[in-house]
Design a protein around this motif. Structure first.
Motif, PDB file in Angstrom:
ATOM      1  N   MET A   1       2.097  25.891  -7.846  1.00 12.22           N
ATOM      2  CA  MET A   1       1.827  26.697  -9.011  1.00 12.22           C
ATOM      3  C   MET A   1       2.794  26.277 -10.123  1.00 12.22           C
ATOM      4  N   ASN A   2       2.267  26.121 -11.343  1.00 11.47           N
ATOM      5  CA  ASN A   2       3.090  25.672 -12.470  1.00 11.47           C
ATOM      6  C   ASN A   2       3.775  26.806 -13.223  1.00 11.47           C
ATOM      7  N   TYR A   3       3.222  28.011 -13.135  1.00 11.12           N
ATOM      8  CA  TYR A   3       3.761  29.127 -13.919  1.00 11.12           C
ATOM      9  C   TYR A   3       4.040  30.341 -13.049  1.00 11.12           C
ATOM     10  N   ILE A   4       4.948  31.190 -13.544  1.00 11.36           N
ATOM     11  CA  ILE A   4       5.264  32.443 -12.868  1.00 11.36           C
ATOM     12  C   ILE A   4       5.076  33.579 -13.878  1.00 11.36           C
ATOM     13  N   SER A   5       5.040  34.795 -13.409  1.00 11.35           N
ATOM     14  CA  SER A   5       4.950  35.920 -14.332  1.00 11.35           C
ATOM     15  C   SER A   5       6.338  36.190 -14.917  1.00 11.35           C
ATOM     16  N   ILE A   6       6.364  36.851 -16.046  1.00 12.39           N
ATOM     17  CA  ILE A   6       7.648  37.203 -16.668  1.00 12.39           C
ATOM     18  C   ILE A   6       8.484  38.040 -15.713  1.00 12.39           C
ATOM     19  N   ASP A   7       7.841  38.892 -14.938  1.00  9.48           N
ATOM     20  CA  ASP A   7       8.574  39.759 -14.016  1.00  9.48           C
ATOM     21  C   ASP A   7       9.342  38.970 -12.953  1.00  9.48           C
ATOM     22  N   GLU A   8       8.889  37.767 -12.634  1.00 10.27           N
ATOM     23  CA  GLU A   8       9.566  36.920 -11.648  1.00 10.27           C
ATOM     24  C   GLU A   8      10.680  36.077 -12.269  1.00 10.27           C
ATOM     25  N   LEU A   9      10.729  36.034 -13.582  1.00 17.05           N
ATOM     26  CA  LEU A   9      11.691  35.203 -14.285  1.00 17.05           C
ATOM     27  C   LEU A   9      13.108  35.746 -14.138  1.00 17.05           C
ATOM     28  N   LYS A  10      14.033  34.870 -13.819  1.00 17.70           N
ATOM     29  CA  LYS A  10      15.436  35.257 -13.611  1.00 17.70           C
ATOM     30  C   LYS A  10      16.014  35.959 -14.843  1.00 17.70           C
ATOM     31  N   ASN A  11      15.715  35.444 -16.028  1.00 13.37           N
ATOM     32  CA  ASN A  11      16.251  35.999 -17.267  1.00 13.37           C
ATOM     33  C   ASN A  11      15.184  36.769 -18.051  1.00 13.37           C
ATOM     34  N   ASP A  26       1.261  39.943 -26.799  1.00 12.91           N
ATOM     35  CA  ASP A  26       1.991  38.677 -26.927  1.00 12.91           C
ATOM     36  C   ASP A  26       2.777  38.385 -25.658  1.00 12.91           C
ATOM     37  N   LYS A  27       3.351  39.434 -25.074  1.00  9.82           N
ATOM     38  CA  LYS A  27       4.144  39.267 -23.858  1.00  9.82           C
ATOM     39  C   LYS A  27       3.277  38.726 -22.722  1.00  9.82           C
ATOM     40  N   ARG A  28       2.031  39.144 -22.680  1.00 16.36           N
ATOM     41  CA  ARG A  28       1.116  38.646 -21.637  1.00 16.36           C
ATOM     42  C   ARG A  28       0.828  37.153 -21.788  1.00 16.36           C
ATOM     43  N   MET A  29       0.984  36.640 -23.004  1.00 16.66           N
ATOM     44  CA  MET A  29       0.703  35.216 -23.263  1.00 16.66           C
ATOM     45  C   MET A  29       1.883  34.319 -22.907  1.00 16.66           C
ATOM     46  N   ILE A  30       3.068  34.891 -22.681  1.00 16.73           N
ATOM     47  CA  ILE A  30       4.244  34.103 -22.330  1.00 16.73           C
ATOM     48  C   ILE A  30       4.146  33.716 -20.860  1.00 16.73           C
ATOM     49  N   LYS A  31       4.174  32.429 -20.601  1.00 18.86           N
ATOM     50  CA  LYS A  31       4.016  31.935 -19.239  1.00 18.86           C
ATOM     51  C   LYS A  31       5.184  31.008 -18.891  1.00 18.86           C
ATOM     52  N   PRO A  32       6.231  31.565 -18.296  1.00 22.50           N
ATOM     53  CA  PRO A  32       7.371  30.727 -17.901  1.00 22.50           C
ATOM     54  C   PRO A  32       6.977  29.728 -16.810  1.00 22.50           C
ATOM     55  N   MET A  33       7.577  28.574 -16.851  1.00 20.69           N
ATOM     56  CA  MET A  33       7.303  27.566 -15.826  1.00 20.69           C
ATOM     57  C   MET A  33       8.023  27.911 -14.533  1.00 20.69           C
ATOM     58  N   ALA A  34       7.383  27.572 -13.443  1.00 20.36           N
ATOM     59  CA  ALA A  34       8.031  27.675 -12.136  1.00 20.36           C
ATOM     60  C   ALA A  34       9.181  26.672 -12.118  1.00 20.36           C
ATOM     61  N   THR A  35      10.207  26.942 -11.351  1.00 19.53           N
ATOM     62  CA  THR A  35      11.394  26.086 -11.306  1.00 19.53           C
ATOM     63  C   THR A  35      11.041  24.633 -11.005  1.00 19.53           C
ATOM     64  N   SER A  91       7.682  30.738 -39.940  1.00 18.50           N
ATOM     65  CA  SER A  91       6.294  30.944 -40.327  1.00 18.50           C
ATOM     66  C   SER A  91       5.341  29.848 -39.860  1.00 18.50           C
ATOM     67  N   PRO A  92       5.749  28.564 -39.813  1.00 20.39           N
ATOM     68  CA  PRO A  92       4.800  27.559 -39.303  1.00 20.39           C
ATOM     69  C   PRO A  92       4.406  27.788 -37.846  1.00 20.39           C
ATOM     70  N   PHE A  93       5.216  28.570 -37.107  1.00 23.46           N
ATOM     71  CA  PHE A  93       4.953  28.788 -35.704  1.00 23.46           C
ATOM     72  C   PHE A  93       4.232  30.092 -35.428  1.00 23.46           C
ATOM     73  N   SER A  94       4.080  30.923 -36.442  1.00 23.50           N
ATOM     74  CA  SER A  94       3.436  32.219 -36.205  1.00 23.50           C
ATOM     75  C   SER A  94       1.972  31.996 -35.875  1.00 23.50           C
ATOM     76  N   MET A  95       1.444  32.874 -35.066  1.00 27.77           N
ATOM     77  CA  MET A  95       0.077  32.699 -34.579  1.00 27.77           C
ATOM     78  C   MET A  95      -0.828  33.793 -35.124  1.00 27.77           C
ATOM     79  N   GLY A  96      -0.768  34.035 -36.365  1.00 31.07           N
ATOM     80  CA  GLY A  96      -1.711  34.975 -36.906  1.00 31.07           C
ATOM     81  C   GLY A  96      -1.065  35.948 -37.766  1.00 31.07           C
TER      82      GLY A  96
END
Length: 96
Positions: A1-11, A26-35, A91-96
């Motif tokens: 698996m390439n990604y983990i949930s935010i709840d599993e993230l160490k930080n 927005d928080k649901r769209m954040i997908k931290p990578m697995a180690t 602003s160039p990075f904002s998504m809407g």
């Protein structure tokens, strides 16, 4: 698996701190990578020699001057309270 949930993230607290309010959607769209995936990406693109940016060496991607068009005095600008800088750079990075 390439990604983990935010709840599993160490930080995970970083994404929950009151100084950085993030909308639930927005928080649901954040997908931290697995180690293992993060290590593969780091080793293949950043450095096979070190695992922390404080210790980059010759041969690491960030140490190659060909990768940089400018190496100005960014730290003082970053630490500044100038809201024009923030707007211009975020602003160039904002998504809407």
């Amino acid at each position: 698996m390439n990604y983990i949930s935010i709840d599993e993230l160490k930080n995970a607290w970083i994404f929950k701190h009151k100084s950085l309010p993030i909308k639930i959607g927005d928080k649901r769209m954040i997908k931290p990578m697995a180690t293992s995936r993060a290590k593969m990406l780091w080793d293949g693109n950043i450095s096979k020699q070190v695992d922390h940016p404080d210790f980059f060496k010759k041969g690491d991607w960030p140490e190659n001057s060909k990768n940089w068009t400018d190496n100005g005095k960014w730290e003082s600008i970053w630490d500044s309270d100038d809201s024009a800088f923030t707007r211009a750079n975020i602003s160039p990075f904002s998504m809407g």
